[in-house]
Design a protein around this motif. Structure first.
Motif, short mmCIF file in Angstrom:
data_model
loop_
_atom_site.label_atom_id
_atom_site.label_comp_id
_atom_site.label_asym_id
_atom_site.label_seq_id
_atom_site.Cartn_x
_atom_site.Cartn_y
_atom_site.Cartn_z
N ILE A 32 -5.80 18.77 38.36
CA ILE A 32 -6.45 20.06 38.66
C ILE A 32 -5.33 21.10 38.62
O ILE A 32 -4.42 21.08 39.45
CB ILE A 32 -7.13 20.05 40.04
CG1 ILE A 32 -8.16 18.92 40.13
CG2 ILE A 32 -7.79 21.41 40.31
CD1 ILE A 32 -8.77 18.77 41.52
N LEU A 33 -5.38 21.96 37.64
CA LEU A 33 -4.33 22.95 37.45
C LEU A 33 -4.40 24.03 38.53
O LEU A 33 -5.37 24.11 39.30
CB LEU A 33 -4.43 23.56 36.05
CG LEU A 33 -4.31 22.54 34.90
CD1 LEU A 33 -4.54 23.23 33.57
CD2 LEU A 33 -2.96 21.83 34.93
N GLU A 34 -3.39 24.87 38.57
CA GLU A 34 -3.31 25.88 39.64
C GLU A 34 -4.49 26.83 39.65
O GLU A 34 -4.88 27.34 40.70
CB GLU A 34 -2.00 26.66 39.52
CG GLU A 34 -0.77 25.84 39.90
CD GLU A 34 0.50 26.66 39.83
OE1 GLU A 34 0.60 27.65 40.59
OE2 GLU A 34 1.37 26.33 39.00
N ASP A 35 -5.10 27.06 38.48
CA ASP A 35 -6.25 27.96 38.44
C ASP A 35 -7.57 27.22 38.65
O ASP A 35 -8.64 27.81 38.51
CB ASP A 35 -6.28 28.74 37.12
CG ASP A 35 -6.45 27.83 35.90
OD1 ASP A 35 -6.52 26.59 36.07
OD2 ASP A 35 -6.52 28.36 34.77
N GLY A 36 -7.51 25.93 38.98
CA GLY A 36 -8.72 25.16 39.26
C GLY A 36 -9.36 24.53 38.04
O GLY A 36 -10.36 23.82 38.17
N THR A 37 -8.79 24.72 36.85
CA THR A 37 -9.33 24.10 35.65
C THR A 37 -8.73 22.70 35.48
O THR A 37 -7.75 22.34 36.14
CB THR A 37 -9.05 24.94 34.39
OG1 THR A 37 -7.62 25.09 34.25
CG2 THR A 37 -9.69 26.31 34.50
N LEU A 38 -9.32 21.93 34.60
CA LEU A 38 -8.87 20.56 34.37
C LEU A 38 -7.95 20.49 33.16
O LEU A 38 -8.17 21.18 32.16
CB LEU A 38 -10.07 19.63 34.17
CG LEU A 38 -11.08 19.56 35.32
CD1 LEU A 38 -12.15 18.52 35.02
CD2 LEU A 38 -10.40 19.27 36.66
N ASP A 39 -6.96 19.62 33.25
CA ASP A 39 -5.86 19.56 32.28
C ASP A 39 -6.19 18.67 31.07
O ASP A 39 -5.47 17.73 30.76
CB ASP A 39 -4.62 19.02 33.01
CG ASP A 39 -3.39 18.94 32.13
OD1 ASP A 39 -3.24 19.82 31.25
OD2 ASP A 39 -2.59 18.00 32.33
N GLN A 40 -7.30 18.97 30.40
CA GLN A 40 -7.64 18.30 29.15
C GLN A 40 -8.81 19.06 28.53
O GLN A 40 -9.54 19.78 29.23
CB GLN A 40 -8.00 16.84 29.37
CG GLN A 40 -8.06 15.95 28.13
CD GLN A 40 -6.89 16.11 27.19
OE1 GLN A 40 -6.94 16.99 26.33
NE2 GLN A 40 -5.85 15.28 27.35
N THR A 41 -9.00 18.93 27.24
CA THR A 41 -10.05 19.70 26.58
C THR A 41 -11.43 19.21 27.01
O THR A 41 -11.65 18.00 27.18
CB THR A 41 -9.93 19.57 25.05
OG1 THR A 41 -10.21 18.21 24.68
CG2 THR A 41 -8.54 19.95 24.57
N PRO A 42 -12.39 20.12 27.19
CA PRO A 42 -13.75 19.70 27.56
C PRO A 42 -14.34 18.71 26.56
O PRO A 42 -15.05 17.78 26.96
CB PRO A 42 -14.53 21.02 27.56
CG PRO A 42 -13.50 22.06 27.86
CD PRO A 42 -12.25 21.59 27.18
N ALA A 43 -14.04 18.87 25.29
CA ALA A 43 -14.60 17.96 24.28
C ALA A 43 -14.12 16.53 24.51
O ALA A 43 -14.90 15.57 24.37
CB ALA A 43 -14.20 18.43 22.88
N LEU A 44 -12.83 16.36 24.87
CA LEU A 44 -12.33 15.02 25.13
C LEU A 44 -12.86 14.48 26.45
O LEU A 44 -13.21 13.29 26.57
CB LEU A 44 -10.80 15.02 25.15
CG LEU A 44 -10.11 14.57 23.86
CD1 LEU A 44 -8.60 14.64 24.01
CD2 LEU A 44 -10.54 13.14 23.50
N LEU A 45 -12.91 15.32 27.48
CA LEU A 45 -13.45 14.87 28.76
C LEU A 45 -14.89 14.40 28.61
O LEU A 45 -15.33 13.46 29.28
CB LEU A 45 -13.36 15.99 29.80
CG LEU A 45 -11.95 16.42 30.23
CD1 LEU A 45 -12.02 17.61 31.17
CD2 LEU A 45 -11.19 15.26 30.88
N ASP A 46 -15.61 15.03 27.70
CA ASP A 46 -17.01 14.68 27.47
C ASP A 46 -17.15 13.28 26.87
O ASP A 46 -18.19 12.65 26.99
CB ASP A 46 -17.65 15.71 26.55
CG ASP A 46 -19.16 15.70 26.63
OD1 ASP A 46 -19.69 15.65 27.76
OD2 ASP A 46 -19.82 15.72 25.57
#
Length: 335
Positions: free
Chosen positions: A176-190
């Motif tokens: 979980i990055l400092e801005d609250g986003t996740l450290d990988q592309t949404p397409a790969l997480l999907d």
């Protein structure tokens, strides 16, 4: 017994005991060095002395191999078996028996110690129904986090593995990055079965900053599990570290609202969350996932520690997703 099997079993028991990594790796490396030779060739090299002169074979590993070649259970292995007859933690035995799998483990692709197939084999030996492979994401460079390209390569390899009785789930422990986003592309997480979202950096941030960061990760649509939520360390070679400060009421309410399981991390140096936060998560209506965070095969047996802590805190088995059969688990993960 087979020399390679003997060496790998010794490594397993040493990992379970949290032995120093150099000691474990001596047996893992010896097993890897003789595996291509075949039993007859190993026996021949033991007999004529060549094996003892082989790089990576020390006095102890040579003794183990020699005894195995002679059809014996090596003395060192027998001693390890004898002192590991009891579960790591006798508490929560009933709950431990209901655990079907583990949603958090690492391989040599990031900061684990063995290939994927070795972790899968250990999970099968332990009777697991499923095992998630969740190596680190790119930002955690100290742990060789996987770039998008490496993660795609890993997914292809997992798809081609024959893993017997255990089902391998694809996954990631994503920062979980400092801005609250996740450290990988949404397409790969999907494409992944399991996403464990964790904070690994700037753990001493103030409560307001940390809370906002964690809420961002929890609310991200791909997140399934909130990993080791406080980041604390209570023992071990890395020393101790106090828990992060955050608004537990807001964080656990968000987990409950978004169907994100709170991880009960079974590593003895973490014991995360602390008991008081397990109670607050329980009161908030959260689901839980008892996970090992294993970095080596022997550490997959750490589920006993997590089960004992969950049982001591009165967490019902029905609210622990790792007690669920695979079809139900997959349905939840896909939401």
């Amino acid at each position: 017994m087979e020399p390679v099997a003997a060496l790998n079993e010794i490594a397993f028991w040493l990992e379970r005991e949290l032995a120093p990594s150099f000691k474990v790796q001596a047996f893992r490396k010896a097993a890897a060095s003789i595996a291509p030779l075949g039993t007859d060739e190993v026996a021949a090299r033991v007999a004529d002395g060549r094996l003892k002169r082989t790089k990576g074979i020390g006095d102890r590993t040579f003794q183990v191999i020699s005894q195995a070649v002679d059809g014996e259970v090596p003395t060192y292995l027998a001693d390890l078996r004898e002192r590991n007859t009891e579960p790591l933690d006798a508490g929560g035995a009933e709950l431990r028996a209901q655990l079907r799998g583990d949603l958090h483990s690492h391989t040599e692709w990031s900061d684990g110690t063995v290939p994927i197939e070795v972790m899968a084999a250990a999970a099968a030996t332990l009777g697991r129904e499923y095992q998630a492979i969740t190596d680190h994401s790119p930002t955690l460079t100290v742990a060789s986090g996987l770039s998008a390209e490496r993660l795609e390569e890993q997914l292809d390899i997992i798809a081609g593995l024959e893993t017997g009785s255990v089902t391998l789930l694809t996954g990631i422990e994503v920062d979980i990055l400092e801005d609250g986003t996740l450290d990988q592309t949404p397409a790969l997480l999907d494409r992944l079965d399991v996403v464990v979202a964790s904070v690994h950096s700037k753990l001493r941030a103030d409560s307001r900053t940390m809370t906002a960061r964690m809420l961002g990760g929890i609310r991200a649509p791909h997140t399934n599990v909130l990993g080791h939520c406080t980041g604390r360390l209570v023992q071990g070679s890395r020393g101790t570290r106090p828990p992060s400060e955050f608004d537990a009421s807001a964080v656990f309410a968000a987990c409950a609202e978004n169907g994100v399981a709170v991880e009960i991390n079974s590593r003895p140096e973490r014991q995360d969350p602390p008991d008081d936060l397990i109670q607050r998560a329980l009161d908030a209506g959260c689901l839980f996932s008892i996970d090992t965070d294993a970095h080596a095969p022997g550490q997959l047996d750490f589920l006993a520690y997590g089960a004992a802590r969950a049982a001591a805190n009165g967490v019902p088995a029905e609210r622990i997703v790792t007690t669920w059969p695979l079809p139900r688990l997959r349905e939840w993960l896909a939401k």
